[in-house]
Design a protein around this motif. Sequence first.
Motif, mmCIF file in Angstrom:
data_model
loop_
_atom_site.group_PDB
_atom_site.id
_atom_site.type_symbol
_atom_site.label_atom_id
_atom_site.label_comp_id
_atom_site.label_asym_id
_atom_site.label_seq_id
_atom_site.Cartn_x
_atom_site.Cartn_y
_atom_site.Cartn_z
ATOM 1 N N UNK A 1 0.820 -1.210 0.000
ATOM 2 C CA UNK A 1 0.000 0.000 0.000
ATOM 3 C C UNK A 1 0.857 1.264 0.000
ATOM 4 N N UNK A 2 1.925 1.234 0.751
ATOM 5 C CA UNK A 2 2.722 2.457 0.894
ATOM 6 C C UNK A 2 4.055 2.357 0.183
ATOM 7 N N UNK A 3 4.170 1.360 -0.655
ATOM 8 C CA UNK A 3 5.421 1.044 -1.344
ATOM 9 C C UNK A 3 6.643 1.311 -0.455
ATOM 10 N N UNK A 4 6.543 0.742 0.752
ATOM 11 C CA UNK A 4 7.686 0.848 1.649
ATOM 12 C C UNK A 4 8.484 -0.446 1.585
ATOM 13 N N UNK A 5 9.680 -0.338 2.064
ATOM 14 C CA UNK A 5 10.512 -1.523 2.050
ATOM 15 C C UNK A 5 10.427 -2.168 3.445
ATOM 16 N N UNK A 6 10.536 -3.476 3.471
ATOM 17 C CA UNK A 6 10.493 -4.133 4.775
ATOM 18 C C UNK A 6 11.854 -3.977 5.449
ATOM 19 N N UNK A 7 11.891 -3.147 6.474
ATOM 20 C CA UNK A 7 13.138 -3.033 7.229
ATOM 21 C C UNK A 7 12.849 -3.316 8.697
ATOM 22 N N UNK A 8 13.875 -3.279 9.491
ATOM 23 C CA UNK A 8 13.708 -3.660 10.880
ATOM 24 C C UNK A 8 12.776 -2.696 11.622
ATOM 25 N N UNK A 9 12.870 -1.412 11.287
ATOM 26 C CA UNK A 9 12.039 -0.426 11.988
ATOM 27 C C UNK A 9 10.558 -0.702 11.738
ATOM 28 N N UNK A 10 10.226 -0.949 10.480
ATOM 29 C CA UNK A 10 8.833 -1.233 10.142
ATOM 30 C C UNK A 10 8.378 -2.530 10.813
ATOM 31 N N UNK A 11 9.267 -3.503 10.844
ATOM 32 C CA UNK A 11 8.936 -4.791 11.460
ATOM 33 C C UNK A 11 8.661 -4.614 12.953
ATOM 34 N N UNK A 12 9.521 -3.836 13.614
ATOM 35 C CA UNK A 12 9.340 -3.598 15.056
ATOM 36 C C UNK A 12 7.977 -2.960 15.330
ATOM 37 N N UNK A 13 7.651 -1.979 14.496
ATOM 38 C CA UNK A 13 6.382 -1.271 14.668
ATOM 39 C C UNK A 13 5.210 -2.253 14.487
ATOM 40 N N UNK A 14 5.324 -3.097 13.489
ATOM 41 C CA UNK A 14 4.248 -4.050 13.201
ATOM 42 C C UNK A 14 4.067 -5.054 14.351
ATOM 43 N N UNK A 15 5.188 -5.538 14.868
ATOM 44 C CA UNK A 15 5.127 -6.486 15.993
ATOM 45 C C UNK A 15 4.457 -5.813 17.198
ATOM 46 N N UNK A 16 4.804 -4.558 17.435
ATOM 47 C CA UNK A 16 4.190 -3.770 18.504
ATOM 48 C C UNK A 16 2.677 -3.713 18.342
ATOM 49 N N UNK A 17 2.252 -3.402 17.110
ATOM 50 C CA UNK A 17 0.815 -3.260 16.841
ATOM 51 C C UNK A 17 0.082 -4.565 17.110
ATOM 52 N N UNK A 18 0.724 -5.655 16.781
ATOM 53 C CA UNK A 18 0.071 -6.953 16.993
ATOM 54 C C UNK A 18 -0.096 -7.229 18.477
ATOM 55 N N UNK A 19 0.915 -6.870 19.251
ATOM 56 C CA UNK A 19 0.818 -7.045 20.702
ATOM 57 C C UNK A 19 -0.318 -6.188 21.256
ATOM 58 N N UNK A 20 -0.467 -4.981 20.717
ATOM 59 C CA UNK A 20 -1.525 -4.087 21.188
ATOM 60 C C UNK A 20 -2.903 -4.636 20.821
ATOM 61 N N UNK A 21 -3.051 -5.086 19.567
ATOM 62 C CA UNK A 21 -4.330 -5.659 19.124
ATOM 63 C C UNK A 21 -4.765 -6.784 20.050
ATOM 64 N N UNK A 22 -3.788 -7.609 20.398
ATOM 65 C CA UNK A 22 -4.056 -8.776 21.230
ATOM 66 C C UNK A 22 -4.653 -8.330 22.560
ATOM 67 N N UNK A 23 -4.112 -7.234 23.096
ATOM 68 C CA UNK A 23 -4.551 -6.809 24.427
ATOM 69 C C UNK A 23 -5.904 -6.110 24.427
ATOM 70 N N UNK A 24 -6.246 -5.487 23.289
ATOM 71 C CA UNK A 24 -7.470 -4.704 23.253
ATOM 72 C C UNK A 24 -8.710 -5.562 23.499
ATOM 73 N N UNK A 25 -8.684 -6.770 22.994
ATOM 74 C CA UNK A 25 -9.873 -7.615 23.050
ATOM 75 C C UNK A 25 -10.133 -8.245 24.410
ATOM 76 N N UNK A 26 -9.128 -8.273 25.242
ATOM 77 C CA UNK A 26 -9.283 -8.990 26.506
ATOM 78 C C UNK A 26 -9.607 -8.021 27.631
ATOM 79 N N UNK A 27 -10.629 -8.351 28.424
ATOM 80 C CA UNK A 27 -11.009 -7.466 29.522
ATOM 81 C C UNK A 27 -10.769 -8.155 30.865
ATOM 82 N N UNK A 28 -10.644 -7.333 31.902
ATOM 83 C CA UNK A 28 -10.465 -7.879 33.258
ATOM 84 C C UNK A 28 -11.668 -8.748 33.621
ATOM 85 N N UNK A 29 -12.827 -8.327 33.135
ATOM 86 C CA UNK A 29 -14.044 -9.064 33.437
ATOM 87 C C UNK A 29 -13.982 -10.492 32.875
ATOM 88 N N UNK A 30 -13.547 -10.595 31.616
ATOM 89 C CA UNK A 30 -13.425 -11.932 31.016
ATOM 90 C C UNK A 30 -12.440 -12.773 31.816
#
Length: 472
Positions: free
Chosen positions: A351-380
């Motif tokens: 989409x952004x014609x970017x190259x896969x580099x370590x910085x982009x990879x780090x950011x993506x891994x971060x986002x995945x960790x965040x997504x994972x946490x959003x769905x889980x609640x203390x109540x569950x």
Amino acid sequence: MDNYLTSNISSINNNFSSDISATWKECLRVIKDNVSQMTYNTWFLPIKPLEMSDSILKVQLPSQFFWEWIDEHFNTLITKTIHEVLGPNAKLAYVISEEKETFEISSSIKKELPSNNSTAISTKLKSVFETFLNPRYKFDNFIKGEGNQLARAAAGAISDNPGGTSFNPFFVYGGVGLGKTHLIQAIGNKILDNFPDKKIIYLSADTFTVEFVEAIQSNKINEFSNFYRNMDVLIIDDIQFLIGKEKTQDYFFQIFNILHQLRKQIILSSDKPPKDLKGLDDRLISRFQWGLTADIQPPDLETRIAILKKKSEDYGMNIANDILEYIASNITSNIRELEGCLIKLLANVSLNSREINLALTKKTVQEIATDRKINITIETITKTVCNYLKVDENKIRDKTRKKEVVLARQVAMYLSKELTKCSLKTIGLNFGGRDHSTVIHACNTIEGMKIIDNTVKHLVDNLRTQIELSST
Ligand code: ADP
Ligand code: MG
């Protein structure tokens, strides 16, 4: 072929598409949304579109009995479907196939036959039977590793000799996203390659339950049972969904026994081993252990890298090893997430014609960790922990110092810190207004217990899986 039966749909409109098979496909799509999988397989897939002329869609059915059944049970649905797809004045005509090859039908369906008509049903039924297997799940693209060695080996043996090995039932268990569904469907696909005539069905225990309830409500329980009893290979995913559903378990128990007696292959998956399926009938738990129980453990680093390599090649991406290693080192417990990371990277690059580099990879891994946490609640988390440890949810919030309540409270706090984005303060407040230092103490205690006591480690791992499973 003169047995020409016209359904009672009114007059005619001449707006048919010329492509009969596309038209029929569209009808099937509408029908599929309105009936159970079993009904769809049994009564609609065998229908063959023949031609359209003068706004009449002519289809072929395997037998007279077939027509009568459909006419009696699905007339309204068919009428509605034809109107929806072909316009309000369309008409459907049936032609009965002349083939007289026999197809085994169950005694209970025979009973439904009009007494003057015991027509056999064509073998066509079988050849068009839908398995609900996803062809994407193959052995070829299932990477072997230490964590899945036994399960993978047994799966291969079963595919060559379904029902004929001692691995019956074959029970695979493991955490979320570790390849259970992939593996059990790969068996189904391979059996289909090896033995195209075998009747195989794949479904989740959830779907099985829904179908069961539907069958009860529409008085078709015999049809339901017979459908499954006729399988050569029955693959049921996520069998833990039968927990607490006693009536469904009862029927499943009967189907299981019959298939097993006939040496038909049964393949099951679950998020935990049979003995831990609390709330499941003991008779089922004991039967699940008759054959082979194999676990799938999270893949080690090498396997994770191999999986990423294979997947990135499949996506047509050529990713440097250090990037693959970075992903594999940071996403450790779930293969679905490894895959998700690649897809995210791919999207970013294209989409952004970017190259896969370590910085982009780090950011993506971060986002995945965040997504994972959003769905889980203390109540569950609290609910799951209390349910698992049989502790009253209110007790966890009051001052009780009883041993089992304290353990549940500390585990729930620990998992809340691990699995959500909530602050220590918020976590403390959710557990009866406790201080953030109490949460820190709980986390340290559980960390320590996990190291010295394997049962605590297992408890926490199991709960983590369950919570993740119910939050995805
Ligand atoms: P589960 O049913 O255990 O939750 P899945 O079978 O759905 O997990 O697997 C999640 C994803 O990871 C799927 O896309 C699957 O293809 C992939 N996957 C899992 N294990 C492997 C493996 N050993 N090799 C390649 N891909 C795998
Ligand atoms: Mg699965």
